[in-house]
Scaffold this motif. Structure first.
Motif, PDB file in Angstrom:
ATOM      1  N   ALA A  46      12.397 -11.442  -1.141  1.00 42.82           N
ATOM      2  CA  ALA A  46      13.020 -12.118  -2.289  1.00 42.82           C
ATOM      3  C   ALA A  46      12.057 -13.156  -2.865  1.00 42.82           C
ATOM      4  O   ALA A  46      11.475 -13.952  -2.142  1.00 42.82           O
ATOM      5  CB  ALA A  46      14.330 -12.782  -1.873  1.00 42.82           C
ATOM      6  N   GLY A  47      11.890 -13.127  -4.156  1.00 45.82           N
ATOM      7  CA  GLY A  47      11.069 -14.119  -4.835  1.00 45.82           C
ATOM      8  C   GLY A  47       9.579 -13.843  -4.780  1.00 45.82           C
ATOM      9  O   GLY A  47       8.793 -14.590  -5.353  1.00 45.82           O
ATOM     10  N   VAL A  48       9.161 -12.797  -4.082  1.00 46.75           N
ATOM     11  CA  VAL A  48       7.738 -12.453  -4.026  1.00 46.75           C
ATOM     12  C   VAL A  48       7.452 -11.438  -5.125  1.00 46.75           C
ATOM     13  O   VAL A  48       8.062 -10.371  -5.173  1.00 46.75           O
ATOM     14  CB  VAL A  48       7.350 -11.869  -2.643  1.00 46.75           C
ATOM     15  N   GLU A  49       6.535 -11.796  -6.003  1.00 47.18           N
ATOM     16  CA  GLU A  49       6.184 -10.889  -7.091  1.00 47.18           C
ATOM     17  C   GLU A  49       5.304  -9.772  -6.545  1.00 47.18           C
ATOM     18  O   GLU A  49       4.299 -10.025  -5.883  1.00 47.18           O
ATOM     19  CB  GLU A  49       5.432 -11.658  -8.180  1.00 47.18           C
ATOM     20  N   ASN A  50       5.700  -8.551  -6.780  1.00 48.30           N
ATOM     21  CA  ASN A  50       4.969  -7.363  -6.329  1.00 48.30           C
ATOM     22  C   ASN A  50       4.656  -7.371  -4.833  1.00 48.30           C
ATOM     23  O   ASN A  50       3.492  -7.309  -4.435  1.00 48.30           O
ATOM     24  CB  ASN A  50       3.670  -7.191  -7.131  1.00 48.30           C
ATOM     25  N   PRO A  51       5.674  -7.443  -3.984  1.00 48.25           N
ATOM     26  CA  PRO A  51       5.401  -7.424  -2.537  1.00 48.25           C
ATOM     27  C   PRO A  51       4.764  -6.102  -2.119  1.00 48.25           C
ATOM     28  O   PRO A  51       4.989  -5.065  -2.737  1.00 48.25           O
ATOM     29  CB  PRO A  51       6.777  -7.603  -1.905  1.00 48.25           C
ATOM     30  N   LYS A  52       3.956  -6.155  -1.081  1.00 44.59           N
ATOM     31  CA  LYS A  52       3.297  -4.974  -0.532  1.00 44.59           C
ATOM     32  C   LYS A  52       3.697  -4.889   0.940  1.00 44.59           C
ATOM     33  O   LYS A  52       3.417  -5.798   1.716  1.00 44.59           O
ATOM     34  CB  LYS A  52       1.784  -5.131  -0.682  1.00 44.59           C
ATOM     35  N   ILE A  53       4.370  -3.802   1.313  1.00 46.44           N
ATOM     36  CA  ILE A  53       4.908  -3.659   2.665  1.00 46.44           C
ATOM     37  C   ILE A  53       4.192  -2.518   3.393  1.00 46.44           C
ATOM     38  O   ILE A  53       4.144  -1.393   2.906  1.00 46.44           O
ATOM     39  CB  ILE A  53       6.424  -3.367   2.632  1.00 46.44           C
ATOM     40  N   ASN A  54       3.639  -2.848   4.559  1.00 47.75           N
ATOM     41  CA  ASN A  54       3.078  -1.845   5.460  1.00 47.75           C
ATOM     42  C   ASN A  54       4.021  -1.735   6.647  1.00 47.75           C
ATOM     43  O   ASN A  54       4.490  -2.745   7.167  1.00 47.75           O
ATOM     44  CB  ASN A  54       1.679  -2.245   5.928  1.00 47.75           C
ATOM     45  N   VAL A  55       4.284  -0.506   7.084  1.00 49.71           N
ATOM     46  CA  VAL A  55       5.268  -0.267   8.144  1.00 49.71           C
ATOM     47  C   VAL A  55       4.643   0.505   9.303  1.00 49.71           C
ATOM     48  O   VAL A  55       4.009   1.538   9.088  1.00 49.71           O
ATOM     49  CB  VAL A  55       6.484   0.535   7.611  1.00 49.71           C
ATOM     50  N   PHE A  56       4.831  -0.023  10.505  1.00 49.61           N
ATOM     51  CA  PHE A  56       4.494   0.695  11.724  1.00 49.61           C
ATOM     52  C   PHE A  56       5.822   1.121  12.345  1.00 49.61           C
ATOM     53  O   PHE A  56       6.616   0.280  12.750  1.00 49.61           O
ATOM     54  CB  PHE A  56       3.708  -0.186  12.701  1.00 49.61           C
ATOM     55  N   PHE A  57       6.080   2.422  12.374  1.00 51.44           N
ATOM     56  CA  PHE A  57       7.366   2.961  12.802  1.00 51.44           C
ATOM     57  C   PHE A  57       7.147   3.788  14.067  1.00 51.44           C
ATOM     58  O   PHE A  57       6.621   4.891  14.006  1.00 51.44           O
ATOM     59  CB  PHE A  57       7.915   3.821  11.674  1.00 51.44           C
ATOM     60  N   ASP A  58       7.541   3.234  15.217  1.00 52.54           N
ATOM     61  CA  ASP A  58       7.422   3.937  16.492  1.00 52.54           C
ATOM     62  C   ASP A  58       8.669   4.790  16.688  1.00 52.54           C
ATOM     63  O   ASP A  58       9.755   4.284  16.987  1.00 52.54           O
ATOM     64  CB  ASP A  58       7.266   2.932  17.629  1.00 52.54           C
ATOM     65  N   ALA A  59       8.498   6.091  16.509  1.00 53.72           N
ATOM     66  CA  ALA A  59       9.612   7.028  16.614  1.00 53.72           C
ATOM     67  C   ALA A  59       9.517   7.897  17.867  1.00 53.72           C
ATOM     68  O   ALA A  59      10.191   8.920  17.962  1.00 53.72           O
ATOM     69  CB  ALA A  59       9.661   7.911  15.362  1.00 53.72           C
ATOM     70  N   THR A  60       8.704   7.473  18.820  1.00 52.89           N
ATOM     71  CA  THR A  60       8.497   8.303  20.014  1.00 52.89           C
ATOM     72  C   THR A  60       9.770   8.509  20.835  1.00 52.89           C
ATOM     73  O   THR A  60       9.877   9.490  21.565  1.00 52.89           O
ATOM     74  CB  THR A  60       7.380   7.714  20.915  1.00 52.89           C
ATOM     75  N   GLU A  61      10.745   7.594  20.722  1.00 49.64           N
ATOM     76  CA  GLU A  61      12.013   7.744  21.442  1.00 49.64           C
ATOM     77  C   GLU A  61      13.176   7.985  20.481  1.00 49.64           C
ATOM     78  O   GLU A  61      14.340   7.891  20.864  1.00 49.64           O
ATOM     79  CB  GLU A  61      12.291   6.495  22.283  1.00 49.64           C
TER      80      GLU A  61
END
Length: 128
Positions: A46-61
């Motif tokens: 919220a309130g961040v202009e043009n946020p950039k999100i990187n996601v590490f998604f551990d789906a091994t389980e």
């Protein structure tokens, strides 16, 4: 008697307008998981202009999504997809690789599947 384990752990870090989201899923993602995740993510950006999100998604389980959670995931992608820079899914099942490919259709950046955690992290860091 069988025991069904379920859980999601979520971490969120912010460096200026860049965000690093980590998720580790055990069992099936539920609607309740998204009810926790989405407000936390929306509050952080919220309130961040043009946020950039990187996601590490551990789906091994991870065993999948409940139907309502799959819908929640779709809605999250439609609403915030352009804010996702890179999503690295680490898993060990063929359907997870397909999920990463389909997920990349709904975000502004890239989503990739990895079987090696170190490779996934290296890819995320090179995109920062």
């Amino acid at each position: 008697m069988s025991v069904q384990r379920h859980g999601v752990s979520i971490g969120l870090e912010r460096i200026d307008g860049d965000f690093f989201l980590t998720m580790h899923v055990r069992g099936k993602l539920t609607h309740e998981d998204y009810q926790s995740l989405v407000p936390m993510l929306e509050s952080a950006i919220a309130g961040v202009e043009n946020p950039k999100i990187n996601v590490f998604f551990d789906a091994t389980e991870m065993e999948g999504w409940e139907p309502r959670a799959a819908w929640d995931d779709f809605k999250l992608g439609v609403k915030h997809g352009r804010e996702f820079n890179r999503v690295a899914m680490v898993g060990n099942r063929r359907w997870q690789e397909m999920a990463a490919k389909v997920g990349s259709w709904f975000i502004g950046g890239e989503a990739r599947y990895f079987e090696d955690e170190a490779e996934a992290m290296a890819w995320l860091m090179e995109g920062s």
